[in-house]
Design an enzyme around this catalytic site. Structure first.
Site, short mmCIF file in Angstrom:
data_model
loop_
_atom_site.label_atom_id
_atom_site.label_comp_id
_atom_site.label_asym_id
_atom_site.label_seq_id
_atom_site.Cartn_x
_atom_site.Cartn_y
_atom_site.Cartn_z
N ASP A 441 0.78 -1.15 0.01
CA ASP A 441 0.07 0.14 0.00
C ASP A 441 0.86 1.23 0.04
O ASP A 441 2.16 1.27 0.32
CB ASP A 441 -1.00 0.12 1.16
CG ASP A 441 -2.22 0.53 1.05
OD1 ASP A 441 -2.39 1.39 -0.12
OD2 ASP A 441 -3.39 0.39 1.69
N ASP A 498 -10.32 1.89 -3.97
CA ASP A 498 -10.91 1.43 -2.58
C ASP A 498 -12.44 1.59 -2.42
O ASP A 498 -13.00 0.97 -1.34
CB ASP A 498 -10.38 2.62 -1.52
CG ASP A 498 -8.81 2.25 -1.08
OD1 ASP A 498 -8.34 0.94 -1.06
OD2 ASP A 498 -8.34 3.06 -0.32
#
Length: 694
Positions: A441, A498
């Site tokens: 990430d 997301d």
């Protein structure tokens, strides 16, 4: 003296030419020319006329336009000496190196001690051309801007398409009309960005998804880019792509752009899309085991967030496996004292409070269920409230008074000691555990643009890949904030967004397919009530949207009703049966006559089968659905067509259409010219149609 060079594949030809040893210019790019085309003649007829009030000759729109040639637009190179003096270049050809499908042109500016090289390579299978520029200097110089080799844009084009977006809303299309002057887009956030995907498509007049001429560009760099689409006063147009300006903060003797990937299509936007999909999947991404089917993911983030509890995680893993999941990914919260997003980033050691016996009890349970195990890291970031920041505050990038992002700073990836620390910590976790997958990430933008940051991240990934070649890596950056061909040289999957909202995903996936194949595009079935939009969507719709790409689940499976679980198992089972050909299929955007319908066709590599996904994103303005034309089928072949989820027809769909009760055989000519008339449907539903060549 005129000199010309050409690169060809079956579909396109790129011709460069120059005279008097000046920098070459692209004098032709389009449909393949005859082998005996006289390139010198092309060069002479390429010249545009001059008239009163203009220069007596038009300056070259070269691969790096030069101000010293009286070029009226944005130059391709801006460089200064160490004392700040601008170096106005005048390059002359030294040599041209030609190999099969490759061309390298080398130029020198002896007065300024500079050497410029433009490289081109054409992939005859994927129809993608890679163009890259480099600069070498006798003495260190400051680079303000260097474009990859500059490409002229077509005159028979009224608009350009580039990409904008936001967190949970990536890959939004911008259509901008050509006009005199410049469209300037620059991303200075230090990563590819939700807002600025580095791509551009230029359709010629009349082009659609399925027909017409189109030109496409992608800059394969993860650290922020600049794009210029400029129409000069004389009407010529140029396209420039490069690193964002002044990304090279220190004087150096060598600079290089990232590859600029370009392609021409005579088959509409789909021709560009298929070229990029194939090139990325087959030439750039290198899977650890190409024979292994892409596994169904389960990610625990939206099930537990930071609340890691071993019995709960084991129960969730068992339920995920029963649904058909084949990989379990443990997300943020397993390390340090990571109870929320304010602390412990960079303390990459297992939290003994949550895992008193380490991660192996959970990993053993996951493996016992027949799933592989993945783990979340965010290596390039650090929380001020962490042991490592307290020990090494100098490792953080930027000043103490900087604005934090998600309560974190970025580590200075240019520092060798930072790279060594991260390698040692991550390698230790990978050596001590049977981990096959990393979710990598990157949850904040950088406090300042710096190309060394990106190069440092690349170096760390390359080192880990070499040490652990069996481990796959997913590129995630708050979702789709780092998606480009540069990061995908080092990773195997991207997290598109997301947002697990299937309605938003339907549109994002549709647009992202202009560059990305299904095999690398993660798409998960989210919770009943989406955590990022609050929207509640039916399980069938959520599952079929995820089945369009590399399928996964990201929810608490304990929330599922028996009906929801049954639907999800059915769709996962269908995806597993078809992934063998779908992950190598071409994704083709269809021209939907109804703006409420987002439709695509996935066509097998051997053209023997296809699947159509027709998603209803909104209420239609008309009563009856309009026929949906398919594409790229054999006109003379017959196809067995089946509406595989016909049991989903709503109560208001009361007609007696044959597709609602049985399969039909139809010709490719009919399917492409009249199209399939599908049953009526509610918004937020999906029709799925299989086709088999007879």
């Amino acid at each position: 003296m005129i000199q010309c060079w050409r690169l060809d594949d079956r579909r396109q030809t790129l011709v460069l030419g120059s005279h008097r040893d000046h920098l070459a210019e692209v004098i032709y790019w389009g449909p393949r020319l005859p082998d005996d085309e006289d390139l010198n003649t092309l060069f002479t007829v390429h010249a545009i006329d001059v008239t009163g009030g203009m220069l007596d000759l038009n300056p070259e729109l070269s691969v790096s336009p030069e101000a010293t040639r009286t070029f009226p637009g944005q130059p391709g190179l801006i460089v200064r000496a160490r004392d700040g003096t601008q170096l106005l270049t005048k390059f002359c050809l030294v040599k041209a190196n030609e190999e099969r499908g490759k061309l390298s042109l080398v130029y020198t500016d002896e007065n300024n001690g500079l050497t410029y090289t433009a490289r081109f390579a054409i992939n005859t299978r994927t129809h993608v051309i890679e163009a890259q520029a480099s600069l070498e200097a006798d003495q260190p110089v400051h680079l303000h801007w260097m474009s990859a080799p500059v490409i002229p844009a077509p005159q028979l084009s009224d608009e350009m398409i580039d990409f904008a977006g936001r967190w949970c809303g990536e890959f939004q299309l911008n259509r901008t009309a050509w006009s005199p002057g410049m469209r300037f887009r620059e991303n200075r956030t230090g990563r590819t960005g939700h807002e600025h995907f580095p791509g551009l498509i230029i359709p010629c007049r009349g082009a659609t998804n399925t027909q017409g001429h189109a030109y496409a560009f992608h800059y394969g760099w993860s650290g922020g880019h600049k794009m210029i689409a400029e129409e000069l006063p004389d009407g010529r147009r140029q396209i420039q792509f490069g690193h964002a300006e002044r990304m090279e903060v220190a004087p150096q003797t060598r600079f290089q752009t990232a590859p600029l990937y370009i392609t021409f299509s005579d088959d509409g936007l789909n021709g560009c899309a298929v070229a990029f999909q194939r090139h990325l999947r087959d030439e750039i991404v290198h899977m650890p085991d190409v024979a292994r089917p892409r596994p169904v993911h389960f990610n625990c983030w939206e099930a537990v967030y930071f609340d890691h509890n071993l019995p709960t995680l084991k129960e969730i893993a068992s339920r995920a496996a029963a649904l058909g999941a084949e990989r379990f990914v443990l997300d943020d919260g397993w390390f340090g004292r990571r109870d929320d997003d304010t602390r412990a980033l960079s303390d990459w050691e297992v939290d003994p409070r949550k895992y008193p016996d380490g991660l192996n009890p959970l990993i053993d349970h996951v493996h016992g269920l027949g799933m592989t195990f993945g783990l979340w890291f965010e290596p390039e970031m650090i929380n001020p409230d962490s042991d490592i920041h307290r020990a090494h505050p100098d490792w953080a990038l930027g000043g103490e008074d900087q604005i934090l992002g998600r309560n974190q700073k970025a580590l200075n990836m240019a520092l060798a000691e930072v790279q060594d620390f991260l390698f040692d910590r991550i390698a230790s976790v990978l050596r001590d555990h049977a981990i096959e997958y990393i979710k990598w990430d990157h949850n904040r933008v950088l406090p300042m643009p710096d190309a060394d940051q990106t190069r440092g991240s690349y170096a760390l990934m390359d080192r880990l890949r070499a040490e652990f070649p069996h481990v796959e890596i997913e590129s995630c950056a708050s979702g789709g904030g780092r998606i480009d061909f540069g990061i995908l040289k080092r990773t195997h999957r991207i997290w598109l967004s997301d947002s697990n909202d299937a309605l938003e995903r339907l549109k994002m996936q549709h647009n992202a397919a202009l560059f990305l194949p299904a095999a690398v595009t993660g798409s998960h079935v989210g919770p009943r009530k989406c955590h990022t939009s609050g929207r509640i969507l039916d399980m069938s719709f959520r599952a079929w949207v995820a089945a369009q790409r590399h399928m996964g689940i990201e929810m608490d499976p304990r929330e599922l009703t028996d009906d929801e679980a049954g639907t999800l198992e059915t769709v996962i089972g269908w995806w597993k049966e078809n992934r063998g050909w779908m992950m190598d299929a071409d994704i083709l955007r269809l021209e939907s006559p109804d703006p409420a319908v987002v439709a695509e066709q996935q066509l097998a590599a051997d053209h023997a089968r296809f699947v159509v996904f027709a998603g209803k994103a909104a209420t239609s303005s008309q009563i009856a659905p309009r026929p949906l034309r398919l594409t790229r089928l054999d006109p003379q072949a017959r196809y067995r067509v089946t509406l595989i989820n016909r049991d989903s027809a709503g109560s208001l769909s009361r007609g007696t259409q044959t597709l609602k009760s049985e399969s039909v055989d139809l010709s490719g000519t009919y399917l492409m010219n009249h199209g399939l008339t599908l049953p009526w449907s509610f918004p937020e539903t999906m029709w799925v149609i299989e086709g088999l060549r007879r």
